[in-house]
Design an enzyme around this catalytic site. Structure first.
Site, PDB file in Angstrom:
ATOM      1  N   MET A   1       0.822  -1.209   0.000  1.00 54.50           N
ATOM      2  CA  MET A   1       0.000   0.000   0.000  1.00 54.50           C
ATOM      3  C   MET A   1       0.858   1.263   0.000  1.00 54.50           C
ATOM      4  SD  MET A   1      -3.057  -0.863   2.702  1.00 54.50           S
ATOM      5  CE  MET A   1      -4.064   0.553   2.222  1.00 54.50           C
ATOM      6  N   HIS A   2       0.206   2.369  -0.334  1.00 51.58           N
ATOM      7  CA  HIS A   2       0.712   3.732  -0.116  1.00 51.58           C
ATOM      8  C   HIS A   2       1.827   4.189  -1.061  1.00 51.58           C
ATOM      9  CE1 HIS A   2      -1.457   3.017   3.560  1.00 51.58           C
ATOM     10  NE2 HIS A   2      -0.501   2.301   4.102  1.00 51.58           N
TER      11      HIS A   2
ATOM     12  N   ASP B   1      -2.437  -5.131   0.163  1.00 58.10           N
ATOM     13  CA  ASP B   1      -1.909  -6.369   0.715  1.00 58.10           C
ATOM     14  C   ASP B   1      -2.668  -6.872   1.941  1.00 58.10           C
ATOM     15  OD1 ASP B   1      -0.929  -4.291   2.274  1.00 58.10           O
ATOM     16  OD2 ASP B   1       1.180  -4.804   2.013  1.00 58.10           O
TER      17      ASP B   1
END
Length: 490
Positions: free
Chosen positions: A81-82, A239
């Protein structure tokens, strides 16, 4: 017979799992890639390494299972992520991707807290942190203006793989949640934040559902892998969102514990309260279902750190055997696992790891057991700060990560959480969740029906009443000292 593939694009590797429609996992492959750390607090990767890693692993899988080239029906993705990927108008990466664990953005985080902190809690349902995507965009705007000026689209890592396969630029709700420029409830980019910070709406990827079809393999990619049919590419999810789908089959009673280098507690919930900000709150891959999640930064790494520095000649089983010679509560010793500061629930980089209460009576096994107990206490602390109301509280946790091979540590978790800890036959985590997305999107099967085919419970660790009471007392001490450290280090 139809085949399905789940892909997990992690921080250090890509993992691919192949299964057939009967629920049998046929095989798996992986490929590693490196992190670029040019200076302190920087963590980057070249997006082309992800493509290369996918091609290598997928090619090996096709070689082992050649019938896949004719039988593959759908592929879906999970990803870190991110992390921020920027593309130019030709669809090429402009610069290295800035990863989720990059912490150069403290200035931008403080700016967001001051300017839009309350809006982020009200709309995005999260507080700004260095790991999230928006602070990274603001950093690029200030420090790499040429790159931002040439940015056509931004996206997250798994979305770049989907773009490579289909030519379509899109993301889905669970990954969009982690950008903190996304309206969690209305499933749209936050127009007010986009305007405030000079991000054009057309620079954002299209938002789909996790089980929507992004497209099929482009002709050149299809030809490269020798595929004879049109393979559907399903979005998948972030995830931990995919990890939860691959682990939890009853969202009402079960939560997820992931104990790897870091530790995660995740529970499905569609309710927030005044404690919002003590945890992350994101859309899941299941439509109309959100989840609460907290992260402790040094879980299994705490034991690895101890081994590398103080017990290099012993393996983890030998360390565990010594811990078993200690007592509940480690003969009065307590370990605070804040080797990297802490994320949830304190969000305080100044906190530090400590052994508390060391005396001459303590042996090596006490130190080791205190680490195991301290990690469990830390994750319980994360869980309790979620303040789940009674209908959301969980009496079972499905556990994943390297800890599943350590029965002694698993029993500690059962006693510290006063909950059943279930270990599954298959520990494929996010890749399995992506695989389930692929099957769900292309069949009429229910999530639970799909899940039951792919996974079964291998062993259950049940709490022991007297031990639970003893650990409750130890935990209260752990929580009090941690709270004091957080206050002093703020």
């Amino acid at each position: 017979m139809s085949y399905y593939v789940g892909v997990d694009l992690g921080t250090g590797s890509i993992k691919i799992v192949l299964a057939d429609e009967s629920g049998e996992i046929l095989g798996k492959e992986s490929s590693d890639f490196s992190i670029i750390s040019s200076q302190a607090n920087y963590s980057e990767q070249n997006p082309e390494e992800w493509i290369k890693g996918f091609e290598q692993a997928f090619t090996r899988l096709l070689a082992k299972f050649p019938e896949t080239s004719k039988c593959l029906k759908a592929i879906s993705f999970s990803g870190q992520m991110h992390s921020l990927v920027l593309l130019d108008k030709n669809g090429m990466p402009i610069r290295s991707a800035i990863l989720w664990n990059d912490t150069r953005t403290t200035e931008q985080v403080e700016k967001l807290k001051a300017e839009v902190g309350q809006r982020l809690l009200d709309v995005e349902k999260n507080i700004p942190l260095e790991g999230f995507t928006l602070p990274k965009i603001l950093w690029v705007m200030k420090n790499d203006r040429v790159s931002w000026a040439n940015t056509w689209k931004f996206m997250m890592p798994k979305d770049y793989l989907i773009y490579y396969l289909t030519g379509r630029i899109c993301t889905e709700r669970s990954d969009a949640s982690g950008t903190i420029i996304y309206d969690i409830e209305n499933h749209s980019w936050d127009a007010r934040l986009l305007e405030m910070y000079g991000i054009k709406k057309d620079q954002c990827p299209e938002i789909l559902k996790s089980t929507e079809i992004a497209g099929v393999f482009q002709g050149k990619v299809k030809e490269k892998f020798g595929l004879s049919n049109d393979v559907q590419v399903i979005m998948g999810g972030a995830d931990n969102a995919c990890g939860a789908l691959g682990v939890i089959d009853d969202k009402e009673t079960q939560g997820m514990l992931s104990v790897g280098t870091s530790g995660v507690v995740l529970c499905y919930s569609n309710r927030t309260d005044e404690s919002i900000g003590n945890y992350h709150y994101f859309n899941s891959v299941i439509e109309n279902q959100n989840y609460k999640m907290g992260v402790t930064l040094s879980a299994a790494y705490s034991l690895e750190w101890y081994k590398e520095n103080f017990s290099t000649t012993e393996d983890f089983s030998e360390l565990t055997n010594q811990a078993m010679n200690s007592t509940i509560g480690s003969n009065g010793m307590l370990f605070l696992p804040y080797l990297f500061g802490e994320r949830s629930p304190y969000y305080n980089s100044n906190m530090s790891a400590e052994f508390i209460g060391i005396k001459s009576i303590h042996k090596k096994g006490d130190f080791i057991r205190s680490i195991m107990e301290g990690v469990a206490f830390s994750l319980r602390n994360v869980y309790e700060r979620m303040k789940l109301i009674n209908s959301d509280k969980k009496n079972k946790f499905r556990i994943t990560g390297g800890v599943v091979n350590n029965s002694f540590w698993l029993q500690i978790f059962a006693n510290v959480f006063n909950a059943e800890i279930e270990v599954l036959e298959t520990d494929e985590g996010p890749a399995l969740g992506a695989l389930i997305c692929a099957v769900y999107s292309t069949t009429d099967k229910d999530y639970n029906e799909i899940w039951s085919k792919f996974n079964q419970v291998r062993k259950i660790y049940k709490p022991q009443k007297e031990t639970v009471q003893m650990y409750d007392s130890c935990f209260e001490k752990f929580k009090r000292i941690s709270n004091e450290m957080n206050y002093e280090g703020s």
